[in-house]
Design a protein around this motif. Structure first.
Motif, PDB file in Angstrom:
ATOM      1  N   ASN A 175      10.313   8.375  30.958  1.00 17.03           N
ATOM      2  CA  ASN A 175       8.813   7.557  30.372  1.00 17.03           C
ATOM      3  C   ASN A 175       9.443   6.927  29.013  1.00 17.03           C
ATOM      4  O   ASN A 175      10.185   8.013  28.310  1.00 17.03           O
ATOM      5  CB  ASN A 175       7.742   8.352  30.339  1.00 17.03           C
ATOM      6  CG  ASN A 175       6.390   7.634  29.624  1.00 17.03           C
ATOM      7  OD1 ASN A 175       5.936   7.039  30.288  1.00 17.03           O
ATOM      8  ND2 ASN A 175       6.328   7.981  28.497  1.00 17.03           N
TER       9      ASN A 175
ATOM     10  N   THR B 222      15.683   7.891  31.601  1.00 15.98           N
ATOM     11  CA  THR B 222      14.494   8.304  30.549  1.00 15.98           C
ATOM     12  C   THR B 222      13.378   8.095  31.514  1.00 15.98           C
ATOM     13  O   THR B 222      13.159   6.730  31.646  1.00 15.98           O
ATOM     14  CB  THR B 222      14.484   7.651  29.161  1.00 15.98           C
ATOM     15  OG1 THR B 222      15.755   7.858  28.565  1.00 15.98           O
ATOM     16  CG2 THR B 222      13.486   8.129  28.456  1.00 15.98           C
TER      17      THR B 222
ATOM     18  N   TRP C 218      14.798   6.213  23.082  1.00  9.91           N
ATOM     19  CA  TRP C 218      15.490   7.410  23.245  1.00  9.91           C
ATOM     20  C   TRP C 218      16.680   7.271  24.162  1.00  9.91           C
ATOM     21  O   TRP C 218      17.540   8.312  23.784  1.00  9.91           O
ATOM     22  CB  TRP C 218      14.405   8.390  23.918  1.00  9.91           C
ATOM     23  CG  TRP C 218      13.146   8.447  22.827  1.00  9.91           C
ATOM     24  CD1 TRP C 218      11.957   8.077  22.941  1.00  9.91           C
ATOM     25  CD2 TRP C 218      13.341   9.323  21.353  1.00  9.91           C
ATOM     26  NE1 TRP C 218      11.239   8.051  21.828  1.00  9.91           N
ATOM     27  CE2 TRP C 218      12.117   9.122  20.900  1.00  9.91           C
ATOM     28  CE3 TRP C 218      14.233   9.693  20.790  1.00  9.91           C
ATOM     29  CZ2 TRP C 218      11.682   9.203  19.469  1.00  9.91           C
ATOM     30  CZ3 TRP C 218      14.019  10.402  19.556  1.00  9.91           C
ATOM     31  CH2 TRP C 218      12.743  10.109  18.905  1.00  9.91           C
TER      32      TRP C 218
ATOM     33  N   GLY D  37      16.221  22.942  19.351  1.00  6.89           N
ATOM     34  CA  GLY D  37      16.916  21.741  19.105  1.00  6.89           C
ATOM     35  C   GLY D  37      16.212  20.452  19.786  1.00  6.89           C
ATOM     36  O   GLY D  37      16.783  19.276  19.117  1.00  6.89           O
ATOM     37  N   GLY D  38      15.020  20.672  20.330  1.00  2.89           N
ATOM     38  CA  GLY D  38      14.452  19.365  20.626  1.00  2.89           C
ATOM     39  C   GLY D  38      15.274  18.856  21.905  1.00  2.89           C
ATOM     40  O   GLY D  38      16.321  19.115  22.425  1.00  2.89           O
ATOM     41  N   ALA D  39      14.688  17.628  22.403  1.00  2.00           N
ATOM     42  CA  ALA D  39      15.227  16.815  23.483  1.00  2.00           C
ATOM     43  C   ALA D  39      16.529  16.314  22.749  1.00  2.00           C
ATOM     44  O   ALA D  39      17.322  15.797  23.561  1.00  2.00           O
ATOM     45  CB  ALA D  39      14.250  15.767  23.941  1.00  2.00           C
ATOM     46  N   SER D  40      16.375  15.897  21.492  1.00  3.54           N
ATOM     47  CA  SER D  40      17.707  15.353  20.800  1.00  3.54           C
ATOM     48  C   SER D  40      18.717  15.998  21.032  1.00  3.54           C
ATOM     49  O   SER D  40      19.766  15.419  21.061  1.00  3.54           O
ATOM     50  CB  SER D  40      17.177  15.192  19.545  1.00  3.54           C
ATOM     51  OG  SER D  40      16.148  14.164  19.341  1.00  3.54           O
TER      52      SER D  40
ATOM     53  N   SER E 288      10.886  14.089  28.685  1.00  9.23           N
ATOM     54  CA  SER E 288       9.989  14.753  27.626  1.00  9.23           C
ATOM     55  C   SER E 288       8.525  14.067  27.514  1.00  9.23           C
ATOM     56  O   SER E 288       7.566  14.711  27.338  1.00  9.23           O
ATOM     57  CB  SER E 288      10.664  14.283  26.274  1.00  9.23           C
ATOM     58  OG  SER E 288      11.894  14.770  26.299  1.00  9.23           O
ATOM     59  N   SER E 289       8.409  12.699  27.758  1.00  6.36           N
ATOM     60  CA  SER E 289       7.017  12.208  27.540  1.00  6.36           C
ATOM     61  C   SER E 289       6.379  12.187  29.005  1.00  6.36           C
ATOM     62  O   SER E 289       5.098  11.574  28.979  1.00  6.36           O
ATOM     63  CB  SER E 289       6.912  10.891  26.739  1.00  6.36           C
ATOM     64  OG  SER E 289       7.943  10.061  27.213  1.00  6.36           O
TER      65      SER E 289
ATOM     66  N   GLN F 172       6.541  19.236  23.384  1.00  5.49           N
ATOM     67  CA  GLN F 172       5.703  18.720  22.535  1.00  5.49           C
ATOM     68  C   GLN F 172       4.601  17.600  22.904  1.00  5.49           C
ATOM     69  O   GLN F 172       3.796  17.164  22.062  1.00  5.49           O
ATOM     70  CB  GLN F 172       6.062  18.560  21.083  1.00  5.49           C
ATOM     71  CG  GLN F 172       6.841  17.369  21.142  1.00  5.49           C
ATOM     72  CD  GLN F 172       8.151  17.644  21.220  1.00  5.49           C
ATOM     73  OE1 GLN F 172       8.542  18.867  21.815  1.00  5.49           O
ATOM     74  NE2 GLN F 172       9.148  16.655  20.774  1.00  5.49           N
ATOM     75  N   LYS F 173       4.677  17.197  24.176  1.00  5.58           N
ATOM     76  CA  LYS F 173       3.885  16.174  24.636  1.00  5.58           C
ATOM     77  C   LYS F 173       2.989  16.292  25.675  1.00  5.58           C
ATOM     78  O   LYS F 173       1.712  16.371  25.395  1.00  5.58           O
ATOM     79  CB  LYS F 173       4.817  14.924  25.080  1.00  5.58           C
ATOM     80  CG  LYS F 173       5.613  14.279  23.908  1.00  5.58           C
ATOM     81  CD  LYS F 173       6.771  13.536  24.408  1.00  5.58           C
ATOM     82  CE  LYS F 173       7.887  13.187  23.154  1.00  5.58           C
ATOM     83  NZ  LYS F 173       6.970  12.594  22.114  1.00  5.58           N
TER      84      LYS F 173
ATOM     85  N   PHE G 283      20.666  15.117  24.105  1.00  5.11           N
ATOM     86  CA  PHE G 283      21.473  14.265  24.330  1.00  5.11           C
ATOM     87  C   PHE G 283      22.877  14.487  23.877  1.00  5.11           C
ATOM     88  O   PHE G 283      23.909  13.695  24.446  1.00  5.11           O
ATOM     89  CB  PHE G 283      20.889  13.253  22.931  1.00  5.11           C
ATOM     90  CG  PHE G 283      19.337  12.636  23.206  1.00  5.11           C
ATOM     91  CD1 PHE G 283      19.003  12.592  24.383  1.00  5.11           C
ATOM     92  CD2 PHE G 283      18.957  11.991  22.258  1.00  5.11           C
ATOM     93  CE1 PHE G 283      17.417  12.120  24.633  1.00  5.11           C
ATOM     94  CE2 PHE G 283      17.731  11.594  22.363  1.00  5.11           C
ATOM     95  CZ  PHE G 283      17.166  11.659  23.403  1.00  5.11           C
TER      96      PHE G 283
ATOM     97  N   THR H  52       8.478   6.519  25.569  1.00  5.50           N
ATOM     98  CA  THR H  52       7.280   7.093  24.636  1.00  5.50           C
ATOM     99  C   THR H  52       6.998   5.730  23.741  1.00  5.50           C
ATOM    100  O   THR H  52       5.826   5.658  23.292  1.00  5.50           O
ATOM    101  CB  THR H  52       8.018   8.090  23.824  1.00  5.50           C
ATOM    102  OG1 THR H  52       8.345   8.782  24.740  1.00  5.50           O
ATOM    103  CG2 THR H  52       6.555   8.810  23.599  1.00  5.50           C
TER     104      THR H  52
HETATM  105  N1  PMP Z   1      13.062  11.612  24.700  1.00  4.94           N
HETATM  106  C1  PMP Z   1      11.696  11.219  24.586  1.00  4.94           C
HETATM  107  C2  PMP Z   1      11.442  10.314  25.663  1.00  4.94           C
HETATM  108  C3  PMP Z   1      10.952  11.158  23.475  1.00  4.94           C
HETATM  109  O1  PMP Z   1       9.766  10.628  23.609  1.00  4.94           O
HETATM  110  C4  PMP Z   1      11.477  11.865  22.237  1.00  4.94           C
HETATM  111  C5  PMP Z   1      10.315  12.148  21.228  1.00  4.94           C
HETATM  112  N2  PMP Z   1       9.598  11.578  20.797  1.00  4.94           N
HETATM  113  C6  PMP Z   1      12.624  12.333  22.149  1.00  4.94           C
HETATM  114  C7  PMP Z   1      13.470  12.413  23.503  1.00  4.94           C
HETATM  115  C8  PMP Z   1      13.136  13.199  21.000  1.00  4.94           C
HETATM  116  O2  PMP Z   1      12.597  14.534  21.267  1.00  4.94           O
HETATM  117  P1  PMP Z   1      12.641  15.874  20.263  1.00  4.94           P
HETATM  118  O3  PMP Z   1      11.921  15.111  18.668  1.00  4.94           O
HETATM  119  O4  PMP Z   1      12.226  16.936  20.743  1.00  4.94           O
HETATM  120  O5  PMP Z   1      14.138  15.937  19.898  1.00  4.94           O
END
Ligand code: PMP
Length: 361
Positions: free
Chosen positions: A150, A148, A102, A74-77, A174-175, A195-196, A80, A152
Motif C-alpha cells: 500500500n 510495497t 517508500w 528502527g522503523g520500516a525504514s 506498513s500501511s 504505527q498505522k 529498507f 501511503t
Molecule cells: N513504508 C511505508 C509504506 C510507509 O508508509 C512508511 C511510513 N509512512 C515507511 C515505510 C517508513 O516507516 P518508518 O517511519 O517506520 O521508518
C-alpha cells in the motif's frame, strides 16, 4: 472526554478499548505493582505478554512455525537497509517493484549492497497505479522481489499479490498490515512499522520464512542480523516492551471484534463511502488514482484549487477532523481510514465533504 476524528496517516488512530485497557493497567500491570514500562523484559509477566503478541500475529495471519515473527526497531525504514544487508551481495540482483515514495527509498538502500532491477517503474505512469502481472519485468534468479503493498502517500494499493515464481517475495505492508485476510504463505517476508494499523511507533513487525532466514549473510553486525532476533525470540537486547504491549492490546481487540474478515468488511464500507462521495461531485473532487488501484487505507483526492484545499483542511480541524492534509510532497487531501478509524468518523467526514462542495462549488 471528547476524542477527535483522527485521519492521520501514522502515527494514527488506535482502538479506544485498547487505549482504555492501557489506561486501566498503567500503574499496576498484572498485579505487579508496576507498569509494563517499568518491568524487566526478562520477567515472567513480560514473557507471557510477548509470546501472546506473537501468537496473536500467527493467528491473524494463519502462519505456523515455518515463519519467525520478530519485533524490531528502527522503523520500516531500517528494513529498507537490513533486507539487502542480509540478503544481497555485489554481483547479485534484487527486483524492486517501484510504486511510490517508500519503494523509492527502499531501492536507494538496496543499491548500496548489490544490483537493483526495477521490475516496474511506476514513475512512467505518474505513480497513479499498481502494475499488472504482465508488466513486471522479473529477473529469473533474483535474490528476492520487494514490493510495497500500500502506497501511503500516493493512495494506491495492490489488490492481487504478484506471482514471483520461485523467487522469494518480500513485502513492506506498513500501511495496510492486517487490513484484511491474506495468504501469508505467498510471502517469504512481511514487514510493517506498527504505527498505522496495529500500534504505536517504535516497533516494527518482521515475519520471515525460515528458508529465507537460512539465506541471510553471517558477516553483519549482531543487531542487524535477522538471525540474532529470530534465535532469541526478539529479546537479544531490551525490546520495546511498552510498544509490544500496545500492539498486543490492539491485536487482542482485533480478535474480539471478529478478526480480519470483519475488519475487511468494515474497511471496505468506509472506503466505498468516501470514494462514492468523491465521485458524486465530479466538478469539485477529483482522484488522481486509477480506479483499480485505489487504496482502502489512504484515500487521496484534489479540490479545484490549493486555496480551497487549505480551507477544507482548516474547516476540518475546526470540526475536530484531524490529519486531512495530503503529504507535503504531493499536496491535496488525504483521508487515512486505517482499521481503527470508526465508521462514524467516515460519516462525519463525508457529510463535511458534501457540505463543503455545495458551499464552495
Ligand atoms: N513504508 C511505508 C509504506 C510507509 O508508509 C512508511 C511510513 N509512512 C515507511 C515505510 C517508513 O516507516 P518508518 O517511519 O517506520 O521508518
Amino acid at each position: 472526554m471528547s476524542r477527535a476524528y483522527n485521519f492521520f496517516a501514522g502515527p494514527a488512530v488506535l482502538p479506544l478499548p485498547a487505549l482504555e485497557r492501557a489506561q486501566k493497567e498503567l500503574l499496576d500491570w498484572e498485579g505487579t505493582g508496576t507498569s509494563v514500562m517499568e518491568t524487566s523484559h526478562r520477567s515472567k509477566e513480560y514473557d507471557a505478554l510477548h509470546n501472546e503478541a506473537i501468537a496473536l500475529l500467527r493467528e491473524h495471519l494463519n502462519i505456523n512455525d515455518d515463519y519467525h515473527v520478530m519485533f524490531l526497531t528502527g522503523g520500516a525504514s531500517m528494513q529498507f537497509a537490513m533486507i539487502p544487508m542480509n540478503l544481497l551481495s555485489q554481483g547479485q540482483t534484487a527486483d524492486y517493484i517501484h510504486t511510490g515514495t517508500w519503494s523509492k527509498k527502499a531501492i536507494a538502500e538496496a543499491k548500496l549492497f548489490g544490483k537493483v532491477n526495477v521490475a516496474f517503474d511506476g514513475e512512467t505512469v505518474g505513480l497513479t497505479r499498481i502494475p499488472k502481472q504482465s508488466e513486471l519485468n522479473l529477473t529469473p534468479d533474483a535474490r528476492y522481489v520487494h514490493m510495497t503493498t500500500n502506497n501511503t502517500i500516493k493512495g494506491t494499493q495492490f489488490h492481487t499479490i504478484p506471482d514471483t515464481g520461485k523467487v522469494p517475495l518480500i513485502a513492506d505492508m506498513s500501511s495496510d498490515f492486517l487490513w484484511r485476510p491474506i495468504d501469508a504463505t505467498k510471502f517469504a517476508m512481511i514487514y510493517a512499522g506498527a504505527q498505522k494499523n496495529v500500534g504505536p511507533a517504535g516497533v516494527t513487525v518482521a515475519i520471515m520464512h525460515k528458508d529465507l532466514l537460512a539465506q541471510c549473510k553471517e558477516e553483519n553486525p549482531t543487531l542487524l542480523k535477522y538471525k540474532t532476533h529470530a534465535d532469541k525470540n526478539s529479546m537479544f537486547n531490551t525490546c520495546p516492551c511498552f510498544n509490544i504491549y500496545m500492539l498486543r492490546n490492539v491485536l487482542a481487540y482485533m480478535k474480539e471484534i471478529g478478526g480480519l474478515s470483519a475488519i475487511e468488511a468494515h474497511n471496505r464500507k468506509k472506503g466505498d463511502l468516501i470514494y462514492n462521495t468523491i465521485e458524486s461531485y465530479p466538478d469539485f473532487f477529483s482522484s488522481p488514482v486509477d480506479k483499480e488501484s485505489r487504496s482502502y487505507m489512504n484515500i487521496v483526492f484534489r479540490l479545484p484549487s490549493e486555496e480551497l484545499e487549505a480551507k477544507f483542511v482548516a474547516e476540518g480541524v475546526a470540526q475536530k477532523m484531524l490529519g486531512l492534509k495530503g503529504h507535503r510532497s504531493v499536496g491535496g487531501i488525504r483521508i487515512s481510514t486505517y482499521n481503527s478509524c470508526p465508521f462514524e468518523a467516515v460519516e462525519k467526514v463525508t457529510d463535511f465533504m458534501k457540505a463543503f462542495a455545495k458551499a464552495n462549488g
